[in-house]
Design a protein around this motif. Structure first.
Motif, PDB file in Angstrom:
ATOM      1  N   LEU A 138      42.311  47.914  41.920  1.00 31.50           N
ATOM      2  CA  LEU A 138      41.476  49.016  42.400  1.00 31.50           C
ATOM      3  C   LEU A 138      41.724  50.293  41.593  1.00 31.50           C
ATOM      4  O   LEU A 138      40.785  51.015  41.237  1.00 31.50           O
ATOM      5  N   ALA A 139      43.009  50.574  41.327  1.00 37.56           N
ATOM      6  CA  ALA A 139      43.346  51.769  40.561  1.00 37.56           C
ATOM      7  C   ALA A 139      42.813  51.677  39.135  1.00 37.56           C
ATOM      8  O   ALA A 139      42.208  52.624  38.616  1.00 37.56           O
ATOM      9  N   ALA A 140      43.008  50.531  38.484  1.00 37.92           N
ATOM     10  CA  ALA A 140      42.535  50.356  37.110  1.00 37.92           C
ATOM     11  C   ALA A 140      41.026  50.488  37.025  1.00 37.92           C
ATOM     12  O   ALA A 140      40.481  50.999  36.024  1.00 37.92           O
ATOM     13  N   ALA A 141      40.312  50.028  38.058  1.00 39.20           N
ATOM     14  CA  ALA A 141      38.850  50.069  38.041  1.00 39.20           C
ATOM     15  C   ALA A 141      38.303  51.487  38.132  1.00 39.20           C
ATOM     16  O   ALA A 141      37.117  51.716  37.859  1.00 39.20           O
ATOM     17  N   GLU A 142      39.148  52.455  38.502  1.00 40.36           N
ATOM     18  CA  GLU A 142      38.720  53.853  38.452  1.00 40.36           C
ATOM     19  C   GLU A 142      38.603  54.331  37.009  1.00 40.36           C
ATOM     20  O   GLU A 142      37.938  55.343  36.745  1.00 40.36           O
ATOM     21  N   GLY A 143      39.242  53.621  36.079  1.00 41.01           N
ATOM     22  CA  GLY A 143      39.079  53.884  34.656  1.00 41.01           C
ATOM     23  C   GLY A 143      38.186  52.809  34.057  1.00 41.01           C
ATOM     24  O   GLY A 143      37.217  52.367  34.655  1.00 41.01           O
ATOM     25  N   GLU A 144      38.557  52.346  32.858  1.00 38.48           N
ATOM     26  CA  GLU A 144      37.764  51.320  32.176  1.00 38.48           C
ATOM     27  C   GLU A 144      38.564  50.023  32.103  1.00 38.48           C
ATOM     28  O   GLU A 144      39.666  49.994  31.557  1.00 38.48           O
ATOM     29  N   VAL A 145      38.015  48.960  32.653  1.00 43.16           N
ATOM     30  CA  VAL A 145      38.636  47.646  32.611  1.00 43.16           C
ATOM     31  C   VAL A 145      37.880  46.798  31.597  1.00 43.16           C
ATOM     32  O   VAL A 145      36.657  46.643  31.695  1.00 43.16           O
ATOM     33  N   THR A 146      38.605  46.262  30.631  1.00 37.89           N
ATOM     34  CA  THR A 146      37.989  45.471  29.572  1.00 37.89           C
ATOM     35  C   THR A 146      37.772  44.031  29.995  1.00 37.89           C
ATOM     36  O   THR A 146      36.714  43.443  29.764  1.00 37.89           O
ATOM     37  N   SER A 147      38.784  43.432  30.616  1.00 42.18           N
ATOM     38  CA  SER A 147      38.660  42.020  31.000  1.00 42.18           C
ATOM     39  C   SER A 147      39.574  41.704  32.174  1.00 42.18           C
ATOM     40  O   SER A 147      40.633  42.307  32.344  1.00 42.18           O
ATOM     41  N   VAL A 148      39.128  40.739  32.994  1.00 40.99           N
ATOM     42  CA  VAL A 148      39.925  40.209  34.104  1.00 40.99           C
ATOM     43  C   VAL A 148      39.801  38.684  34.043  1.00 40.99           C
ATOM     44  O   VAL A 148      38.693  38.145  34.056  1.00 40.99           O
ATOM     45  N   ARG A 149      40.936  38.026  33.978  1.00 37.77           N
ATOM     46  CA  ARG A 149      40.953  36.560  33.889  1.00 37.77           C
ATOM     47  C   ARG A 149      41.911  36.029  34.944  1.00 37.77           C
ATOM     48  O   ARG A 149      43.008  36.555  35.124  1.00 37.77           O
ATOM     49  N   GLY A 207      37.592  44.877  41.181  1.00 38.41           N
ATOM     50  CA  GLY A 207      37.630  45.201  39.761  1.00 38.41           C
ATOM     51  C   GLY A 207      36.268  45.385  39.117  1.00 38.41           C
ATOM     52  O   GLY A 207      35.525  46.306  39.458  1.00 38.41           O
ATOM     53  N   ILE A 208      35.900  44.453  38.221  1.00 41.46           N
ATOM     54  CA  ILE A 208      34.710  44.648  37.393  1.00 41.46           C
ATOM     55  C   ILE A 208      33.534  43.781  37.812  1.00 41.46           C
ATOM     56  O   ILE A 208      32.557  43.640  37.081  1.00 41.46           O
ATOM     57  N   GLY A 209      33.610  43.215  39.000  1.00 42.31           N
ATOM     58  CA  GLY A 209      32.474  42.495  39.529  1.00 42.31           C
ATOM     59  C   GLY A 209      32.546  40.997  39.306  1.00 42.31           C
ATOM     60  O   GLY A 209      33.267  40.509  38.432  1.00 42.31           O
ATOM     61  N   PRO A 210      31.780  40.239  40.089  1.00 45.28           N
ATOM     62  CA  PRO A 210      31.866  38.779  40.053  1.00 45.28           C
ATOM     63  C   PRO A 210      31.278  38.141  38.806  1.00 45.28           C
ATOM     64  O   PRO A 210      31.553  36.972  38.531  1.00 45.28           O
ATOM     65  N   ASP A 211      30.471  38.873  38.053  1.00 39.54           N
ATOM     66  CA  ASP A 211      29.871  38.283  36.851  1.00 39.54           C
ATOM     67  C   ASP A 211      30.694  38.522  35.592  1.00 39.54           C
ATOM     68  O   ASP A 211      30.456  37.878  34.573  1.00 39.54           O
ATOM     69  N   ARG A 212      31.652  39.429  35.645  1.00 42.45           N
ATOM     70  CA  ARG A 212      32.519  39.686  34.484  1.00 42.45           C
ATOM     71  C   ARG A 212      33.938  39.162  34.689  1.00 42.45           C
ATOM     72  O   ARG A 212      34.705  39.104  33.731  1.00 42.45           O
ATOM     73  N   THR A 213      34.273  38.810  35.908  1.00 42.71           N
ATOM     74  CA  THR A 213      35.599  38.242  36.196  1.00 42.71           C
ATOM     75  C   THR A 213      35.579  36.761  35.862  1.00 42.71           C
ATOM     76  O   THR A 213      34.785  36.004  36.415  1.00 42.71           O
ATOM     77  N   ARG A 214      36.443  36.339  34.935  1.00 39.63           N
ATOM     78  CA  ARG A 214      36.466  34.956  34.461  1.00 39.63           C
ATOM     79  C   ARG A 214      37.532  34.161  35.209  1.00 39.63           C
ATOM     80  O   ARG A 214      38.580  34.690  35.570  1.00 39.63           O
ATOM     81  N   LEU A 215      37.244  32.869  35.398  1.00 43.46           N
ATOM     82  CA  LEU A 215      38.114  32.052  36.229  1.00 43.46           C
ATOM     83  C   LEU A 215      38.237  30.632  35.683  1.00 43.46           C
ATOM     84  O   LEU A 215      37.254  30.051  35.208  1.00 43.46           O
ATOM     85  N   GLU A 216      39.462  30.109  35.721  1.00 42.46           N
ATOM     86  CA  GLU A 216      39.713  28.691  35.481  1.00 42.46           C
ATOM     87  C   GLU A 216      40.308  28.095  36.757  1.00 42.46           C
ATOM     88  O   GLU A 216      41.137  28.726  37.409  1.00 42.46           O
ATOM     89  N   ILE A 217      39.890  26.866  37.077  1.00 43.75           N
ATOM     90  CA  ILE A 217      40.440  26.159  38.223  1.00 43.75           C
ATOM     91  C   ILE A 217      40.977  24.812  37.744  1.00 43.75           C
ATOM     92  O   ILE A 217      40.269  24.058  37.069  1.00 43.75           O
TER      93      ILE A 217
END
Length: 276
Positions: A138-149, A207-217
């Motif tokens: 949440l704190a990082a998202a107040e700035g610019e987040v490049t990627s979330v994996r 964070g940066i939303g469900p379309d930019r958050t990448r996931l492996e299962i």
């Protein structure tokens, strides 16, 4: 001159929608005592079985249908299958009451719920659940987040029956080595694994939303715990987090999920609140 003590506020009445592993743990905690709250009613698919479980409580409450919950409570905690989310929370939101939501993934399929809450002055609260680091996200998202994996590894039995596996004819029964069964976005994962990946959706919403958050299962026969690793790149920080959650009686859900809901309620009424 004696000071006048402030009037004591009536405890908020809590409805629990769904009486499985999470719902039962929350009911026991409320029965033992969470300051500012009291259990008033639960709903369950199997009412006779739920009524028997009520015998564990010092103060049993009625077991009703979902449609009957709202008049009996000030707050609802949703602990039910994701498909039931709208029918559970909409009556509370329309009445200006808050809803604590476990099935965060279903919020992506029912985005009108947030608008409904805003329209009526209500709130949808998503607990931290089986994840750590949401405050940092949440704190990082107040700035610019490049990627979330996020990389999730689960015991095989925790993924059995997931719609994505069925639709893509992916068989995991009897595998002897870890198998990656999904790679994509958090939104796609929420559709394909509705009972498994609420943590990924919570992370994406923070964070940066469900379309930019990448996931492996991964289906992994070598692990006994639900394992999540998160890697974040932002202009304020680079951080990685991992957690290994002990499954509850429901293998799709970690024990810590119920504890997170209990902590969420305590924080709502606490005079000192720690964390974002």
């Amino acid at each position: 001159m004696n000071a006048i003590a402030p009037p004591r506020r009536r405890p908020l009445r809590v409805a629990i929608a769904g009486f499985g592993a999470i719902g039962q743990a929350l009911a026991l905690a409320l029965d033992r005592g969470i300051p500012g709250f009291e259990l008033s009613v639960v709903s369950a698919r199997e009412k006779p079985a739920a009524a028997r479980r009520m015998e564990q409580l010092r103060n049993p409450v009625p077991v009703l249908d979902i449609a009957e919950l709202e008049p009996q409570a000030d707050l609802v905690v949703e602990c039910a299958p994701a498909a039931l989310l709208p029918s559970i929370v909409e009556p509370f939101l329309r009445a200006g009451k808050n809803a604590v939501v476990i099935s965060a993934g279903a919020l992506l399929q029912h985005d009108h719920l947030a608008s409904l809450a805003a329209q009526h002055g209500a709130h949808i609260i998503v607990p931290t659940g089986a994840l750590i680091g949401l405050d940092a996200m949440l704190a990082a998202a107040e700035g610019e987040v490049t990627s979330v994996r996020m990389i999730t590894r689960k015991p095989v039995r925790g993924l059995l029956g997931a719609p994505y596996l069925t639709e893509n004819n992916i068989r995991i029964e009897g595998i002897e080595a870890p198998l990656r069964v999904f790679e994509g976005t958090a939104r796609e994962a929420a559709r394909g694994f509705p009972a498994n990946l609420n943590v990924a959706v919570a992370l994406s919403l923070a964070g940066i939303g469900p379309d930019r958050t990448r996931l492996e299962i991964w289906a992994d026969p070598t692990v006994t715990r639900n394992t999540h690793r998160i890697e974040v790149e932002a202009d304020s920080a680079r951080f990685a987090m991992s957690i290994e959650n002990v499954p509850s009686d429901n293998p799709k859900t970690g024990r810590i999920t119920a504890l997170s809901v209990i902590a969420c309620l305590r924080k709502m009424q606490a005079p000192l609140r720690i964390g974002t």
